[in-house]
Design a protein around this motif. Sequence first.
Motif, PDB file in Angstrom:
ATOM      1  N   ILE A 314       0.597  -0.924   0.452  1.00 49.05           N
ATOM      2  CA  ILE A 314      -0.180   0.402   0.269  1.00 49.05           C
ATOM      3  C   ILE A 314       1.114   1.461   0.147  1.00 49.05           C
ATOM      4  N   TYR A 315       1.979   1.533   0.860  1.00 45.88           N
ATOM      5  CA  TYR A 315       2.568   2.157   1.087  1.00 45.88           C
ATOM      6  C   TYR A 315       3.417   2.772  -0.190  1.00 45.88           C
ATOM      7  N   ASP A 316       3.918   1.850  -1.324  1.00 48.50           N
ATOM      8  CA  ASP A 316       4.229   2.713  -2.267  1.00 48.50           C
ATOM      9  C   ASP A 316       3.061   2.753  -3.065  1.00 48.50           C
ATOM     10  N   THR A 317       1.963   2.049  -3.567  1.00 46.45           N
ATOM     11  CA  THR A 317       1.061   1.883  -4.697  1.00 46.45           C
ATOM     12  C   THR A 317       0.388   3.431  -3.799  1.00 46.45           C
ATOM     13  N   LYS A 318       0.594   4.407  -2.689  1.00 45.91           N
ATOM     14  CA  LYS A 318      -0.007   5.349  -2.508  1.00 45.91           C
ATOM     15  C   LYS A 318       1.788   6.050  -2.624  1.00 45.91           C
ATOM     16  N   PHE A 319       2.374   6.062  -2.858  1.00 46.65           N
ATOM     17  CA  PHE A 319       3.704   6.810  -3.166  1.00 46.65           C
ATOM     18  C   PHE A 319       3.310   7.539  -4.812  1.00 46.65           C
ATOM     19  N   ILE A 320       3.132   6.287  -5.303  1.00 46.72           N
ATOM     20  CA  ILE A 320       3.834   6.668  -6.989  1.00 46.72           C
ATOM     21  C   ILE A 320       2.568   7.420  -7.295  1.00 46.72           C
ATOM     22  N   THR A 321       1.332   6.338  -6.872  1.00 47.37           N
ATOM     23  CA  THR A 321      -0.356   7.351  -7.442  1.00 47.37           C
ATOM     24  C   THR A 321      -0.246   8.857  -7.405  1.00 47.37           C
ATOM     25  N   ASN A 322       0.603   9.464  -6.483  1.00 47.09           N
ATOM     26  CA  ASN A 322       0.525  10.594  -6.111  1.00 47.09           C
ATOM     27  C   ASN A 322       0.903  11.858  -7.445  1.00 47.09           C
ATOM     28  N   SER A 323       1.575  10.999  -8.009  1.00 45.85           N
ATOM     29  CA  SER A 323       1.981  11.435  -9.440  1.00 45.85           C
ATOM     30  C   SER A 323       1.339  10.713 -10.577  1.00 45.85           C
ATOM     31  N   LYS A 324       0.797  11.697 -12.003  1.00 44.17           N
ATOM     32  CA  LYS A 324       0.567  10.778 -12.655  1.00 44.17           C
ATOM     33  C   LYS A 324       2.272  10.258 -13.642  1.00 44.17           C
ATOM     34  N   TYR A 325       3.208  11.661 -13.858  1.00 47.20           N
ATOM     35  CA  TYR A 325       4.388  11.754 -13.980  1.00 47.20           C
ATOM     36  C   TYR A 325       5.049  10.267 -13.147  1.00 47.20           C
ATOM     37  N   ASP A 350      16.106   6.575  -4.562  1.00 45.19           N
ATOM     38  CA  ASP A 350      16.868   7.437  -5.789  1.00 45.19           C
ATOM     39  C   ASP A 350      16.059   8.481  -6.427  1.00 45.19           C
ATOM     40  N   ILE A 351      15.158   8.567  -6.992  1.00 42.39           N
ATOM     41  CA  ILE A 351      14.744   9.374  -8.214  1.00 42.39           C
ATOM     42  C   ILE A 351      13.677  10.078  -7.150  1.00 42.39           C
ATOM     43  N   SER A 352      13.242   9.693  -6.328  1.00 40.23           N
ATOM     44  CA  SER A 352      12.739  10.937  -5.213  1.00 40.23           C
ATOM     45  C   SER A 352      13.468  11.405  -4.406  1.00 40.23           C
ATOM     46  N   ARG A 353      14.369  10.833  -3.991  1.00 45.24           N
ATOM     47  CA  ARG A 353      15.800  11.432  -3.145  1.00 45.24           C
ATOM     48  C   ARG A 353      16.308  13.497  -4.372  1.00 45.24           C
ATOM     49  N   GLU A 357      16.616  17.160  -4.319  1.00 46.33           N
ATOM     50  CA  GLU A 357      17.910  17.857  -4.101  1.00 46.33           C
ATOM     51  C   GLU A 357      17.887  18.678  -4.755  1.00 46.33           C
ATOM     52  N   LYS A 358      17.753  18.430  -5.644  1.00 40.86           N
ATOM     53  CA  LYS A 358      17.905  19.148  -6.975  1.00 40.86           C
ATOM     54  C   LYS A 358      16.702  20.050  -7.604  1.00 40.86           C
ATOM     55  N   GLU A 359      14.961  20.034  -6.209  1.00 39.34           N
ATOM     56  CA  GLU A 359      14.233  20.676  -6.703  1.00 39.34           C
ATOM     57  C   GLU A 359      13.682  20.917  -8.165  1.00 39.34           C
ATOM     58  N   ILE A 360      13.286  19.407  -8.762  1.00 41.49           N
ATOM     59  CA  ILE A 360      13.141  18.928 -10.258  1.00 41.49           C
ATOM     60  C   ILE A 360      11.855  18.742  -9.932  1.00 41.49           C
ATOM     61  N   GLU A 361      10.537  18.636 -10.855  1.00 39.47           N
ATOM     62  CA  GLU A 361       8.866  18.641 -10.396  1.00 39.47           C
ATOM     63  C   GLU A 361       9.001  17.192 -11.430  1.00 39.47           C
ATOM     64  N   GLU A 362       7.804  16.516 -10.969  1.00 38.17           N
ATOM     65  CA  GLU A 362       7.586  15.186 -11.585  1.00 38.17           C
ATOM     66  C   GLU A 362       7.563  15.315 -12.894  1.00 38.17           C
ATOM     67  N   SER A 363       7.222  16.656 -13.481  1.00 39.84           N
ATOM     68  CA  SER A 363       6.461  16.291 -14.947  1.00 39.84           C
ATOM     69  C   SER A 363       8.155  16.611 -15.498  1.00 39.84           C
ATOM     70  N   ASN A 364       8.641  17.196 -14.568  1.00 37.14           N
ATOM     71  CA  ASN A 364      10.018  17.714 -15.707  1.00 37.14           C
ATOM     72  C   ASN A 364      11.568  16.536 -16.053  1.00 37.14           C
ATOM     73  N   ILE A 365      11.043  15.681 -15.314  1.00 40.52           N
ATOM     74  CA  ILE A 365      11.919  13.991 -15.641  1.00 40.52           C
ATOM     75  C   ILE A 365      12.253  14.113 -16.565  1.00 40.52           C
ATOM     76  N   PRO A 366      13.682  14.004 -16.404  1.00 39.25           N
ATOM     77  CA  PRO A 366      14.661  14.215 -18.378  1.00 39.25           C
ATOM     78  C   PRO A 366      14.243  12.388 -19.098  1.00 39.25           C
ATOM     79  N   PHE A 367      14.359  11.881 -18.026  1.00 42.02           N
ATOM     80  CA  PHE A 367      14.350  10.617 -18.516  1.00 42.02           C
ATOM     81  C   PHE A 367      13.276   9.467 -18.820  1.00 42.02           C
ATOM     82  N   SER A 368      13.140   8.660 -19.717  1.00 40.13           N
ATOM     83  CA  SER A 368      11.876   7.887 -19.481  1.00 40.13           C
ATOM     84  C   SER A 368      11.768   7.022 -18.703  1.00 40.13           C
TER      85      SER A 368
END
Lengths: 477, 327
Positions: A314-325, A350-353, A357-368
Amino acid sequence: MYNDYEMVIGLETHVELGTKTKIFCGCSTEFGGEPNSHCCPVCLAIPGAMPVLNEKVVEYAVRAGLATNCQITKFGWQDRKNYFYPDMPPAYQVSQTEEFICKNGYVEIETDDGTKNIRIHEIHIEADAGKLIHDNLEECSLVDLNRAGVPLIEIVSEPDMRSAKEVEDYLRNLKGILEYTGVSDCKMQEGSMRADINISVRKKGDTKLGSKIEMKNMNSFKFIIKAINYEAQRQIDILEDGEKVISETVKWDDQKQKTISMREKDSAAYRPFPDPELMPIVLDDEYVESIRKTLPELPKARQKRYLSEYGLPIYDTKFITNSKYLCSIFEEATNVSGNPKMVSNFIMSDISRILKEKEIEESNIPFSGENIGKLIILINKGTISTSIAKKVLIDMFETAKSPEEIIKEKGLVQISDEGIIKEVVSKILSQNEQSVLDYKAGKDKALGFLVGQAMKEMKGKANPVILNKLFIENLKK
Amino acid sequence: MKTVGIRDNICIKGEKTTCGSKMLEKFIAPYNATIVEKLTSNSIDFKKVSMSEFGLKNDDIQINECAIITDLEGDISKICIKNNLVGIKPTFGLVSRYGFISSAPSLEQVGVIGKTVEDCKELLNIIKGYDKRDSGSANIDVDLEKKTDNLKVGIVKDVKNREKTEKFNLIEVEISNLKYAKVIHYIISSAEASSSLAKYDGIRYGYRTKQYSNLKDVYKNTRKEGFEYETKKKMIAGTFFLDVNNREDYYIKAEKARTMIKTEMNKIFEEIDILIVPVKDNYIHLANLTGRPSLTIGMNTIIGKHFEESKLISLANEIQNGGAKNV
């Protein structure tokens, strides 16, 4: 002292709608562009030009309302809020002060005591103002009206939040929901989502609200948390001194690490009244339902699906589904790698950290998501170790390259050749006789040290499983 | 049709549109009002007719031919009885407001004036019609030629001049809320003016003061120098009526009373098609407050049901021709 008091926080979140054109005219809402190039008689308030409400704006507002459990108002209208300022050409802002388009919704957040609903008082539509750029050299202000008339929704919460964490969770969840509906790209740093935070303090158990401070136009989670905690303490200190908190508007100064009082705009009342050039907004059940049908799977429903389809905790699903990206990265990566739990771990750690740190928004993740999937396959094949993978991930954030390209370029392929590793093992053993003796004497830590040295020698590329195995074999001799 | 006069608060592209104000003395409209486009496509020539500042004082202009005049408070009626002309203030939404610089958008309408009923009908036919650039524009086809027999005509006791209407079967009507009309109109038009005229601030176009050392000065002095006394008085009154302390007692009450008048008029018009009223205070405010069409001929005004301009025209023709037909 702090524990006697509680914070009482409400948010007014302004979100720029992603419609192609402005709220009352056909000018483009595109970000950037030559100053005053996305303008026409209507948004410049040239005499005689008249506003016409953009239907998409109503549709998007209703989408946002339905996604946040609001009631949709069937007979509403728009009001003029009158004030003089150069970034507001008509000298009034068209907004809604009474019959808001959406009312009485909520956004769920998770607290230590379980799920909590942060209530939404209203969502209303309004026109954004232009921008003033203060030119220090020429000692003047330059007016760019490209943004004047860009449609906004304002989401007003009840003062239900009690900590900086609750505010962060509410705002993240709200952002996630709005991204799902597609009504806005919610890019806080670009200004398409910003929050005014109203904060007061009171003794726990008190029901009366204290004097509130308004912190305007906050668009960074880091600053929001710092500012809230600073303000709450500042207000408590004032009350403890027997003084009263003065209601005012402030902004967070990150250089000085404190809130600074802002020179108030003429805070005389806006004298609102219904705009006589616009007609009432009349919606029927059929219209509302037709919009409800076009809503995508919202976070809650998606969480259920992830639980059953991917068997994630449940923890994982809640974390990920928070953002459509994050969801799209997760789904793509899982498709490619076939390992949902590994993907989920990567995303949550790793990805969230790095995003934070770099204050990047989920919508701007540069890789697929595909590339994350490939990265995981490489780990599972043994081509690279997990720790090398983390380094590759950092590179993926900085370049547009695929993991295979990065590994090739930097020569990061894991070495699994036993012959090569054996040589290094021998070398390390001969250079560290004391550690060998320590290990044989029962100190297991010595093994870790030896493995570490060998790894260093091989620039981290040794296959850790094989390395360990060979050391143990050799040490047994 | 000869040259048509157009009041100077209607935008003609490339020409000065001043609204009779120093604020817009040098303002050149960058676009054509919708009604101007319609005149052009019907090959009609036009020229500007001057006005008092935003039409807020009684205009003392001479009009002796066809003209397009905006009507806030019986402007058309007053011009007609003074110059022996015929005029029509149409139903709210019949004529596009796009390009018409109004101080009170819920009340002011674009209307027509001419020597005869026929003149008015012809001109109104050209300028009327749905315009998607005006949110209040009605998407309704209105046929001005439609003939109606057996019109039921009402009249109020204050109509002194009855000679042209004697032959009609008149129904005496009383409007119990009449005495509030002028005051309601004043409150609402002032409130709207205080907001609609706020955009004249010297920042983007129009007059700007030369006396300033900060932003507040620009606003204060531009508006002090650019507007006349009457206009300033109106805006201050409107600001007062909308102020948070007064809003409930003035603006809200006025809008509620406006609804009361609309309701009463709707009831009255269940029994009649047309109502004859004099050109006097309170009566001249009715049509604008309720959005109804009105036509002024001779010394009186006739008010009709929404979008039934054709009935007004029919009756007016009867009156003009001294028709013997019993109505």
